[in-house]
Write a protein that holds these residues in place. Structure first.
Motif, PDB file in Angstrom:
ATOM      1  N   GLU A   1       8.134 -14.221  15.176  1.00  0.00           N
ATOM      2  CA  GLU A   1       7.733 -13.770  16.502  1.00  0.00           C
ATOM      3  C   GLU A   1       6.288 -14.163  16.806  1.00  0.00           C
ATOM      4  N   ASP A   2       5.418 -14.069  15.795  1.00  0.00           N
ATOM      5  CA  ASP A   2       4.021 -14.465  15.982  1.00  0.00           C
ATOM      6  C   ASP A   2       3.924 -15.941  16.352  1.00  0.00           C
ATOM      7  N   LEU A   3       4.724 -16.767  15.672  1.00  0.00           N
ATOM      8  CA  LEU A   3       4.729 -18.198  15.980  1.00  0.00           C
ATOM      9  C   LEU A   3       5.197 -18.455  17.406  1.00  0.00           C
ATOM     10  N   LEU A   4       6.250 -17.775  17.812  1.00  0.00           N
ATOM     11  CA  LEU A   4       6.786 -17.963  19.154  1.00  0.00           C
ATOM     12  C   LEU A   4       5.744 -17.574  20.209  1.00  0.00           C
ATOM     13  N   GLU A   5       5.109 -16.433  20.017  1.00  0.00           N
ATOM     14  CA  GLU A   5       4.089 -15.982  20.981  1.00  0.00           C
ATOM     15  C   GLU A   5       2.887 -16.927  20.989  1.00  0.00           C
ATOM     16  N   GLY A   6       2.471 -17.382  19.819  1.00  0.00           N
ATOM     17  CA  GLY A   6       1.364 -18.335  19.740  1.00  0.00           C
ATOM     18  C   GLY A   6       1.712 -19.655  20.413  1.00  0.00           C
ATOM     19  N   ALA A   7       2.941 -20.118  20.194  1.00  0.00           N
ATOM     20  CA  ALA A   7       3.381 -21.373  20.819  1.00  0.00           C
ATOM     21  C   ALA A   7       3.435 -21.233  22.339  1.00  0.00           C
ATOM     22  N   LYS A   8       3.851 -20.088  22.834  1.00  0.00           N
ATOM     23  CA  LYS A   8       3.880 -19.854  24.277  1.00  0.00           C
ATOM     24  C   LYS A   8       2.467 -19.948  24.866  1.00  0.00           C
ATOM     25  N   ARG A   9       1.518 -19.327  24.211  1.00  0.00           N
ATOM     26  CA  ARG A   9       0.130 -19.391  24.701  1.00  0.00           C
ATOM     27  C   ARG A   9      -0.399 -20.823  24.658  1.00  0.00           C
ATOM     28  N   CYS A  10      -0.075 -21.544  23.592  1.00  0.00           N
ATOM     29  CA  CYS A  10      -0.515 -22.934  23.480  1.00  0.00           C
ATOM     30  C   CYS A  10       0.101 -23.800  24.574  1.00  0.00           C
ATOM     31  N   LEU A  11       1.382 -23.608  24.834  1.00  0.00           N
ATOM     32  CA  LEU A  11       2.038 -24.386  25.893  1.00  0.00           C
ATOM     33  C   LEU A  11       1.363 -24.175  27.236  1.00  0.00           C
ATOM     34  N   LEU A  12       1.083 -22.935  27.557  1.00  0.00           N
ATOM     35  CA  LEU A  12       0.464 -22.645  28.848  1.00  0.00           C
ATOM     36  C   LEU A  12      -0.952 -23.204  28.947  1.00  0.00           C
ATOM     37  N   GLU A  13      -1.631 -23.280  27.813  1.00  0.00           N
ATOM     38  CA  GLU A  13      -3.001 -23.785  27.820  1.00  0.00           C
ATOM     39  C   GLU A  13      -3.064 -25.309  27.708  1.00  0.00           C
ATOM     40  N   LYS A  14      -2.212 -25.899  26.832  1.00  0.00           N
ATOM     41  CA  LYS A  14      -2.343 -27.322  26.518  1.00  0.00           C
ATOM     42  C   LYS A  14      -1.144 -28.180  26.889  1.00  0.00           C
ATOM     43  N   GLY A  15       0.008 -27.573  27.094  1.00  0.00           N
ATOM     44  CA  GLY A  15       1.214 -28.355  27.353  1.00  0.00           C
ATOM     45  C   GLY A  15       1.882 -28.781  26.058  1.00  0.00           C
ATOM     46  N   PHE A  16       2.967 -29.530  26.204  1.00  0.00           N
ATOM     47  CA  PHE A  16       3.754 -29.957  25.049  1.00  0.00           C
ATOM     48  C   PHE A  16       3.033 -31.006  24.200  1.00  0.00           C
ATOM     49  N   VAL A  17       2.574 -32.055  24.834  1.00  0.00           N
ATOM     50  CA  VAL A  17       2.052 -33.213  24.098  1.00  0.00           C
ATOM     51  C   VAL A  17       0.760 -32.888  23.364  1.00  0.00           C
ATOM     52  N   ARG A  18      -0.114 -32.109  23.981  1.00  0.00           N
ATOM     53  CA  ARG A  18      -1.417 -31.846  23.366  1.00  0.00           C
ATOM     54  C   ARG A  18      -1.402 -30.695  22.363  1.00  0.00           C
ATOM     55  N   THR A  19      -0.330 -29.921  22.304  1.00  0.00           N
ATOM     56  CA  THR A  19      -0.262 -28.812  21.349  1.00  0.00           C
ATOM     57  C   THR A  19       0.093 -29.346  19.963  1.00  0.00           C
ATOM     58  N   THR A  20      -0.727 -29.017  19.001  1.00  0.00           N
ATOM     59  CA  THR A  20      -0.469 -29.425  17.614  1.00  0.00           C
ATOM     60  C   THR A  20       0.047 -28.230  16.818  1.00  0.00           C
ATOM     61  N   ALA A  21       0.609 -28.518  15.673  1.00  0.00           N
ATOM     62  CA  ALA A  21       1.049 -27.450  14.777  1.00  0.00           C
ATOM     63  C   ALA A  21      -0.137 -26.580  14.372  1.00  0.00           C
ATOM     64  N   ARG A  22      -1.277 -27.206  14.156  1.00  0.00           N
ATOM     65  CA  ARG A  22      -2.476 -26.436  13.779  1.00  0.00           C
ATOM     66  C   ARG A  22      -2.921 -25.505  14.904  1.00  0.00           C
ATOM     67  N   ASP A  23      -2.764 -25.952  16.165  1.00  0.00           N
ATOM     68  CA  ASP A  23      -3.081 -25.072  17.304  1.00  0.00           C
ATOM     69  C   ASP A  23      -2.212 -23.816  17.263  1.00  0.00           C
ATOM     70  N   ILE A  24      -0.939 -24.022  17.021  1.00  0.00           N
ATOM     71  CA  ILE A  24       0.004 -22.893  16.994  1.00  0.00           C
ATOM     72  C   ILE A  24      -0.330 -21.940  15.857  1.00  0.00           C
ATOM     73  N   VAL A  25      -0.627 -22.496  14.688  1.00  0.00           N
ATOM     74  CA  VAL A  25      -0.972 -21.679  13.528  1.00  0.00           C
ATOM     75  C   VAL A  25      -2.234 -20.868  13.814  1.00  0.00           C
ATOM     76  N   LYS A  26      -3.229 -21.516  14.393  1.00  0.00           N
ATOM     77  CA  LYS A  26      -4.480 -20.820  14.717  1.00  0.00           C
ATOM     78  C   LYS A  26      -4.219 -19.706  15.725  1.00  0.00           C
ATOM     79  N   GLU A  27      -3.446 -19.992  16.743  1.00  0.00           N
ATOM     80  CA  GLU A  27      -3.164 -19.015  17.804  1.00  0.00           C
ATOM     81  C   GLU A  27      -2.293 -17.869  17.313  1.00  0.00           C
ATOM     82  N   SER A  28      -1.430 -18.144  16.349  1.00  0.00           N
ATOM     83  CA  SER A  28      -0.480 -17.123  15.886  1.00  0.00           C
ATOM     84  C   SER A  28      -0.950 -16.359  14.655  1.00  0.00           C
ATOM     85  N   GLY A  29      -1.975 -16.884  13.979  1.00  0.00           N
ATOM     86  CA  GLY A  29      -2.443 -16.226  12.761  1.00  0.00           C
ATOM     87  C   GLY A  29      -1.484 -16.383  11.598  1.00  0.00           C
TER      88      GLY A  29
END
Length: 196
Positions: A5-33
């Motif tokens: 669930e943390d990953l999903l919520e982090g990925a949602k925030r990343c998508l809204l901020e950066k979009g699909f192409v610019r979001t990296t796995a590291r961005d998601i990990v950082k955002e989701s903890g």
């Protein structure tokens, strides 16, 4: 919440901020903890996680489409009035700053660079057709047939994609629900004349 669930919520925030192409796995990990291994364990890949996050964002927003979100009482399912009010609700979400619909256009344009995301969302589009039919035509989602999805659902999905494209490209000239309804009314009148 767990890592999934943390990953999903982090990925949602990343998508809204950066979009699909610019979001990296590291961005998601950082955002989701969480950690990188969690993405593969819970979702199989970053692209699958991003696709699931996008579907979840749309599902979160879909309550705003519902006739109860602004439709007058007594508006008959399948009527032009119902069509106008539901599309008015949908278009309202396109007008909002930071509308998630821009992500749809990113997939249309960049889908070849994100084949796993594109393929997952193409499958999800079928279910979107199943969900939108009852909003406009009445009835229950579980009663929508495959034939309904392949005809009426695809019609509404095509209308939605076209609207998203127009609202993304030039909101000032994109149609509103009144214009869409008038266009549909004229098409229906022409079809009735040719059939009679």
């Amino acid at each position: 919440m767990g890592h999934r669930e943390d990953l999903l919520e982090g990925a949602k925030r990343c998508l809204l901020e950066k979009g699909f192409v610019r979001t990296t796995a590291r961005d998601i990990v950082k955002e989701s903890g969480t950690n990188l291994a969690s993405i593969g364990y819970h979702y199989g890949s970053k692209d699958k996680l991003l696709a699931d996050a996008y579907v979840s964002l749309v599902e979160d927003l879909s309550g705003a489409f519902d006739p109860g979100a602004g439709v007058s009482k007594g508006v008959a399912p399948g009527s032009l009035e119902r069509f106008q009010e539901v599309w008015s609700n949908i278009i309202r979400t396109m007008r909002e700053p930071g509308s998630l619909w821009h992500l749809s256009m990113e997939i249309v344009v960049m889908g070849d660079k994100l084949p796993e995301v594109r393929d997952h969302l193409a499958r999800a589009q079928r279910e979107a057709g199943r969900g939108i039919i009852p909003l406009l035509m009445g009835g229950r989602e579980e009663d929508v047939t495959d034939d309904d999805i392949d005809s009426v659902g695809m019609f509404y999905n095509t209308l939605m994609t076209g609207l998203i494209a127009q609202w993304t490209f030039d909101p000032a000239t994109a149609p509103d629900a009144d214009q869409l309804t008038e266009g549909l009314r004229r098409v229906m009148e022409a079809a009735a004349r040719s059939a009679g």
